[in-house]
Design an enzyme around this catalytic site. Structure first.
Site, PDB file in Angstrom:
ATOM      1  N   HIS A 216       0.916  -1.278   0.021  1.00 21.18           N
ATOM      2  CA  HIS A 216       0.051   0.002  -0.100  1.00 21.18           C
ATOM      3  C   HIS A 216       0.869   1.172   0.051  1.00 21.18           C
ATOM      4  O   HIS A 216       0.424   2.437  -0.325  1.00 21.18           O
ATOM      5  CB  HIS A 216      -0.782   0.028   1.338  1.00 21.18           C
ATOM      6  CG  HIS A 216      -2.117  -0.995   0.981  1.00 21.18           C
ATOM      7  ND1 HIS A 216      -3.507  -0.399   0.990  1.00 21.18           N
ATOM      8  CD2 HIS A 216      -2.192  -2.185   0.485  1.00 21.18           C
ATOM      9  CE1 HIS A 216      -4.136  -1.594   0.604  1.00 21.18           C
ATOM     10  NE2 HIS A 216      -3.440  -2.596   0.670  1.00 21.18           N
ATOM     11  N   SER A 220       0.272  -1.249  -6.300  1.00 25.34           N
ATOM     12  CA  SER A 220       0.274  -2.523  -7.079  1.00 25.34           C
ATOM     13  C   SER A 220       1.173  -2.264  -8.409  1.00 25.34           C
ATOM     14  O   SER A 220       0.647  -1.347  -9.131  1.00 25.34           O
ATOM     15  CB  SER A 220      -0.872  -3.066  -7.145  1.00 25.34           C
ATOM     16  OG  SER A 220      -1.657  -3.604  -5.981  1.00 25.34           O
ATOM     17  N   LYS A 244     -14.431  -8.997  -7.923  1.00 27.38           N
ATOM     18  CA  LYS A 244     -13.613  -9.907  -8.887  1.00 27.38           C
ATOM     19  C   LYS A 244     -12.808 -10.999  -7.771  1.00 27.38           C
ATOM     20  O   LYS A 244     -12.900 -11.967  -8.316  1.00 27.38           O
ATOM     21  CB  LYS A 244     -12.630  -8.895  -9.579  1.00 27.38           C
ATOM     22  CG  LYS A 244     -11.752  -9.812 -10.599  1.00 27.38           C
ATOM     23  CD  LYS A 244     -11.243  -8.592 -11.407  1.00 27.38           C
ATOM     24  CE  LYS A 244     -10.688  -9.298 -12.756  1.00 27.38           C
ATOM     25  NZ  LYS A 244      -9.739  -8.532 -13.699  1.00 27.38           N
ATOM     26  N   ASP A 245     -12.510 -10.578  -6.637  1.00 26.20           N
ATOM     27  CA  ASP A 245     -11.569 -11.314  -6.026  1.00 26.20           C
ATOM     28  C   ASP A 245     -12.570 -12.532  -5.336  1.00 26.20           C
ATOM     29  O   ASP A 245     -12.138 -13.766  -5.171  1.00 26.20           O
ATOM     30  CB  ASP A 245     -11.158 -10.645  -4.900  1.00 26.20           C
ATOM     31  CG  ASP A 245      -9.813  -9.839  -5.114  1.00 26.20           C
ATOM     32  OD1 ASP A 245      -9.312 -10.321  -6.553  1.00 26.20           O
ATOM     33  OD2 ASP A 245      -9.162  -9.175  -4.447  1.00 26.20           O
ATOM     34  N   GLU A 288       6.672 -33.522   0.797  1.00 30.69           N
ATOM     35  CA  GLU A 288       5.510 -33.036   0.057  1.00 30.69           C
ATOM     36  C   GLU A 288       5.952 -32.443  -1.298  1.00 30.69           C
ATOM     37  O   GLU A 288       6.928 -31.917  -1.409  1.00 30.69           O
ATOM     38  CB  GLU A 288       4.899 -32.115   0.918  1.00 30.69           C
ATOM     39  CG  GLU A 288       4.126 -32.708   1.976  1.00 30.69           C
ATOM     40  CD  GLU A 288       2.854 -33.428   1.839  1.00 30.69           C
ATOM     41  OE1 GLU A 288       2.691 -34.170   0.953  1.00 30.69           O
ATOM     42  OE2 GLU A 288       1.935 -33.182   2.493  1.00 30.69           O
TER      43      GLU A 288
END
Length: 425
Positions: A216, A220, A244-245, A288
């Site tokens: 922030h 971005s 959208k998320d 893993e």
């Protein structure tokens, strides 16, 4: 008597609280009106999905800890107790167990997106480095969690991985003894790993907070890799990207649920359903799947010390990536040569994962060495050279113009307007 800060919320309860502790104002500023580039695609949703996965992992982990017994002679049975006797214990464990895989999937996609669009470049170097630190913490947490079921693969995986530190000259054996809490992987080791596995997720939350703060501050990155030139290039985070998320989250949770309910053991190892036996070594010891590429790098080098250095170096390289890539252009959309070399790099990473799941012999050993060499060549040789010899495509003048040409925005110039490209400085 009025305080120094006056809230603007009309709801009296929220206004009263916000006037004394302005958390709602902060949320509105940072997640509501926060100006965000208007050209995000769905690859920018994976950071939020990672936060959702982290919260679910912590929540399910707390409930599992209520029933788990970190003792070498009872750990395996306590896991079976959770699966068979605790109400919905099977669901909580399967969500947590597969949640580790889902967490790594979204984080790896999030990182490869950053690699493709140059999200590690100035002014976001520290943002990227904090993200790499999160990856390291995730890997440590996942490894320690893998040990807790105390099955065959848990026990021998812990033995093999911790023994790697014995390759360190002079102090290696002392470090291994300190990690074990004794002279073999036993009860003390299990207790230490359990404590750290419970603690580290909360450390990750703290580092994620720093990651978000850094995001922030710098803002971005975006698919074009250029900074907004004004308000016309941005839109508020809410409601545009929250909606959208949410769409991405529904798809993500659906896939997670499908894995939990229809193939809960798809990504696990069947040997881990056998109680740990120090006298019986599994034919093929593997971690893993999300640690397999690094495991393949370790095994591709004959010398144990150099293998350990290469394994850790493959991650530490990411910390200095912003200075290894010398190109002034961020996004690969405008870097034709970088795009060509990015594809074999991704293939090499996938191949390393496949190689790590197979015995280090025959053609697998050769393939692993080739993929390892390409991985290091990409960062240490190819990236610096591309930055010097590549001729990037002209960048658009602003974010708005390509968005309007694609029909993805409104306002500003007419949809038919075009902008003169700007040359790379």
């Amino acid at each position: 008597m009025a305080g120094l800060y006056k809230s603007e919320f009309k709801n009296p309860v929220i206004n009263w609280l916000d006037s004394r502790l302005p958390i709602f104002t902060m949320m509105q500023r940072e997640y509501g009106a926060f100006p965000t580039p208007r050209n995000f695609n769905y690859f920018w949703s994976f950071g939020g999905l990672a936060m959702v996965a982290l919260m679910v992992m912590i929540l399910t982990g707390v409930f599992l800890a209520m029933h788990y017994v970190p003792a070498a002679d009872r750990a395996f049975d306590s896991v079976e107790h959770i699966m068979r006797d605790v109400n919905y214990g099977w669901l909580i464990r399967y969500v947590h167990m597969n949640g580790g895989s889902m967490f790594f999937i979204v984080v790896y996609i999030h990182m490869f997106r950053g690699l493709y669009y140059g999200s590690y470049k100035s002014p976001r170097e520290l943002l990227w480095m904090i993200g790499v630190a999160i990856l390291l913490l995730m890997m440590a947490t996942a490894f320690m969690g893998y040990v807790l079921p105390w099955g065959q693969m848990s026990y021998w995986g812990a033995t093999v991985i911790t023994n790697l530190f014995s390759a360190i000259p002079f102090v290696g054996k002392a470090i291994v003894t300190w990690l074990w809490g004794g002279f073999s992987v036993d009860n003390a080791t299990l207790n230490r790993f359990y404590s750290l596995h419970y603690l580290l997720p909360f450390v990750i939350v703290g580092v994620v907070f720093l990651h978000v703060v850094a995001l922030h501050i710098t803002g971005s990155n975006n698919p074009l890799g250029i900074e907004p030139t004004g308000p016309q290039d941005t839109i508020p985070f809410h409601p545009y990207y929250t909606i959208k998320d949410m769409v991405a989250m529904v798809v993500f949770l659906t896939l997670w649920a499908a894995l939990v309910f229809f193939a809960p053991n798809l990504l696990g190892n069947p040997d881990n359903y056998i109680p740990a036996n120090p006298l019986s070594t599994p034919a093929h010891i593997v971690p893993e799947w999300y640690l397999l590429p690094f495991y393949a790098i370790l095994r591709s080098i004959p010398n144990k010390l150099f293998g350990v250095i290469a394994m850790f170096g493959s991650i530490l390289l990411l910390f200095v990536l912003p200075w290894l890539d010398t190109s002034p252009v961020r996004s690969a959309n405008f870097r034709p040569l970088y795009r060509i070399f990015f594809i074999p790099f991704v293939i090499a990473c996938v191949v390393l994962g496949i190689v790590g799941a197979n015995p280090p012999q025959g053609s697998w050993l050769l393939i692993g060495r080739i993929a390892t060499a390409w991985y290091f060549l990409h960062f240490l040789v190819i990236l610096p050279l591309i930055g010097k010899f590549e001729r990037p495509l002209p960048l658009p003048e602003s974010i708005l113009q390509p968005v309007l040409r694609q029909g993805g925005g409104s306002g500003g110039l007419p949809a038919g307007a075009t902008a003169a490209p700007r040359e790379v400085s």
